[in-house]
Design a protein around this motif. Structure first.
Motif, short mmCIF file in Angstrom:
data_model
loop_
_atom_site.label_atom_id
_atom_site.label_comp_id
_atom_site.label_asym_id
_atom_site.label_seq_id
_atom_site.Cartn_x
_atom_site.Cartn_y
_atom_site.Cartn_z
N ALA A 106 0.82 -1.21 0.00
CA ALA A 106 0.00 0.00 0.00
C ALA A 106 0.85 1.27 0.00
O ALA A 106 0.41 2.31 -0.47
N THR A 107 2.06 1.19 0.52
CA THR A 107 2.93 2.37 0.58
C THR A 107 4.20 2.12 -0.23
O THR A 107 4.55 0.98 -0.53
N LEU A 108 4.89 3.21 -0.56
CA LEU A 108 6.14 3.08 -1.30
C LEU A 108 7.15 2.27 -0.49
O LEU A 108 7.26 2.43 0.72
N GLY A 109 7.90 1.43 -1.18
CA GLY A 109 8.93 0.64 -0.53
C GLY A 109 8.42 -0.56 0.23
O GLY A 109 9.14 -1.18 1.00
N THR A 110 7.15 -0.92 0.03
CA THR A 110 6.56 -2.07 0.71
C THR A 110 6.21 -3.15 -0.31
O THR A 110 5.70 -2.87 -1.38
N VAL A 111 6.52 -4.39 0.04
CA VAL A 111 6.23 -5.55 -0.80
C VAL A 111 5.39 -6.53 -0.01
O VAL A 111 5.75 -6.90 1.11
N LYS A 112 4.24 -6.94 -0.56
CA LYS A 112 3.40 -7.97 0.05
C LYS A 112 3.75 -9.30 -0.59
O LYS A 112 3.81 -9.43 -1.80
N ILE A 113 3.97 -10.32 0.24
CA ILE A 113 4.37 -11.64 -0.23
C ILE A 113 3.32 -12.65 0.21
O ILE A 113 2.93 -12.68 1.37
N THR A 114 2.87 -13.49 -0.72
CA THR A 114 1.91 -14.55 -0.40
C THR A 114 2.35 -15.85 -1.06
O THR A 114 3.05 -15.85 -2.06
N THR A 115 1.90 -16.94 -0.46
CA THR A 115 2.16 -18.25 -1.03
C THR A 115 0.99 -19.17 -0.70
O THR A 115 0.05 -18.77 -0.02
N VAL A 116 1.05 -20.40 -1.15
CA VAL A 116 0.00 -21.37 -0.90
C VAL A 116 0.10 -21.86 0.54
O VAL A 116 1.20 -22.14 1.04
N SER A 117 -1.03 -21.99 1.20
CA SER A 117 -1.05 -22.47 2.57
C SER A 117 -0.62 -23.92 2.64
O SER A 117 -1.01 -24.74 1.81
N ALA A 118 0.17 -24.25 3.65
CA ALA A 118 0.62 -25.62 3.83
C ALA A 118 -0.22 -26.37 4.86
O ALA A 118 0.07 -27.50 5.20
N GLY A 119 -1.27 -25.73 5.36
CA GLY A 119 -2.15 -26.38 6.31
C GLY A 119 -2.31 -25.56 7.57
O GLY A 119 -1.64 -24.55 7.77
N PRO A 120 -3.21 -26.00 8.45
CA PRO A 120 -3.54 -25.20 9.63
C PRO A 120 -2.44 -25.14 10.69
O PRO A 120 -2.42 -24.22 11.50
N ARG A 121 -1.53 -26.06 10.72
CA ARG A 121 -0.50 -26.06 11.76
C ARG A 121 0.90 -25.83 11.20
O ARG A 121 1.88 -26.34 11.73
N ALA A 122 0.98 -25.06 10.15
CA ALA A 122 2.27 -24.79 9.53
C ALA A 122 2.71 -23.37 9.87
O ALA A 122 1.90 -22.49 10.12
N SER A 123 4.02 -23.18 9.88
CA SER A 123 4.57 -21.84 9.99
C SER A 123 5.46 -21.62 8.77
O SER A 123 5.78 -22.55 8.04
N TYR A 124 5.84 -20.38 8.55
CA TYR A 124 6.58 -20.02 7.35
C TYR A 124 7.80 -19.21 7.74
O TYR A 124 7.71 -18.27 8.52
N GLU A 125 8.94 -19.59 7.20
CA GLU A 125 10.18 -18.83 7.38
C GLU A 125 10.46 -18.12 6.07
O GLU A 125 10.32 -18.71 4.99
N TRP A 126 10.84 -16.87 6.15
CA TRP A 126 11.04 -16.03 4.98
C TRP A 126 12.45 -15.49 4.95
O TRP A 126 13.03 -15.20 5.99
N GLN A 127 13.00 -15.33 3.77
CA GLN A 127 14.31 -14.71 3.60
C GLN A 127 14.28 -13.80 2.37
O GLN A 127 13.54 -14.05 1.42
N SER A 128 15.09 -12.75 2.43
CA SER A 128 15.21 -11.85 1.29
C SER A 128 16.68 -11.61 1.00
O SER A 128 17.53 -11.72 1.89
N SER A 129 16.96 -11.26 -0.25
CA SER A 129 18.33 -10.97 -0.67
C SER A 129 18.30 -9.81 -1.64
O SER A 129 17.53 -9.81 -2.60
N SER A 130 19.14 -8.82 -1.38
CA SER A 130 19.20 -7.67 -2.29
C SER A 130 20.49 -7.69 -3.11
O SER A 130 20.77 -6.75 -3.85
N ASP A 131 21.27 -8.78 -2.98
CA ASP A 131 22.53 -8.87 -3.75
C ASP A 131 22.53 -10.06 -4.71
O ASP A 131 23.56 -10.66 -4.98
N GLY A 132 21.35 -10.40 -5.22
CA GLY A 132 21.26 -11.47 -6.21
C GLY A 132 21.34 -12.87 -5.63
O GLY A 132 21.61 -13.82 -6.37
#
Length: 137
Positions: free
Chosen positions: A61-87
């Motif tokens: 919604a604002t400049l410099g913001t990225v929304k990330i979504t993926t497919v749900s893995a189920g009700p008892r799953a958690s998600y770890e996220w990583q980003s890289s700005s150097d390729g």
């Protein structure tokens, strides 16, 4: 009551057979299928066109913001996220979530970011996903 219920069941079975016959005729004549179904006194059902959920990054919604979504893995799953700005040479851990979505804020305009995730369930952590690329607008 018993006779009525038997006749009702027989009628429903005959109507289902008629519907199946009309559908088979319509399937055999794809070009005229809509008119075949309507001429039998039935209505053509619209096919749902839902877009399947995939791993994606979109502008927030604002400049410099990225929304990330993926497919749900189920009700008892958690998600770890990583980003890289150097390729993809170095990866920065982001806060884990219990939902299949998160966002990144404070990115400079024009920056290209690689983003990946993995699911964690009671059986353990999955492999990291193929990274998706997003250029901040």
């Amino acid at each position: 009551t018993a006779t009525r219920n038997e006749k009702r069941t027989a009628l429903i079975m005959k109507l289902e057979q008629l519907k199946a016959y009309i559908q088979s005729v319509a399937d055999a004549n794809v070009d005229n299928s809509g008119s075949i179904i309507q001429s039998a006194g039935l209505t053509v059902r619209k096919v749902a066109t839902r877009k399947p959920r995939v791993f994606e990054a979109v502008a927030g919604a604002t400049l410099g913001t990225v929304k990330i979504t993926t497919v749900s893995a189920g009700p008892r799953a958690s998600y770890e996220w990583q980003s890289s700005s150097d390729g993809g040479k170095t990866w920065v851990d982001m806060a884990p979530t219990l939902q299949a979505k998160t966002s990144i804020t404070g990115l400079a305009e024009g920056t290209t970011v690689l983003i990946r995730y993995r699911t964690v369930t009671k059986t353990g952590a999955a492999d990291w996903s193929t990274p998706t690329t997003y250029t901040v607008k």
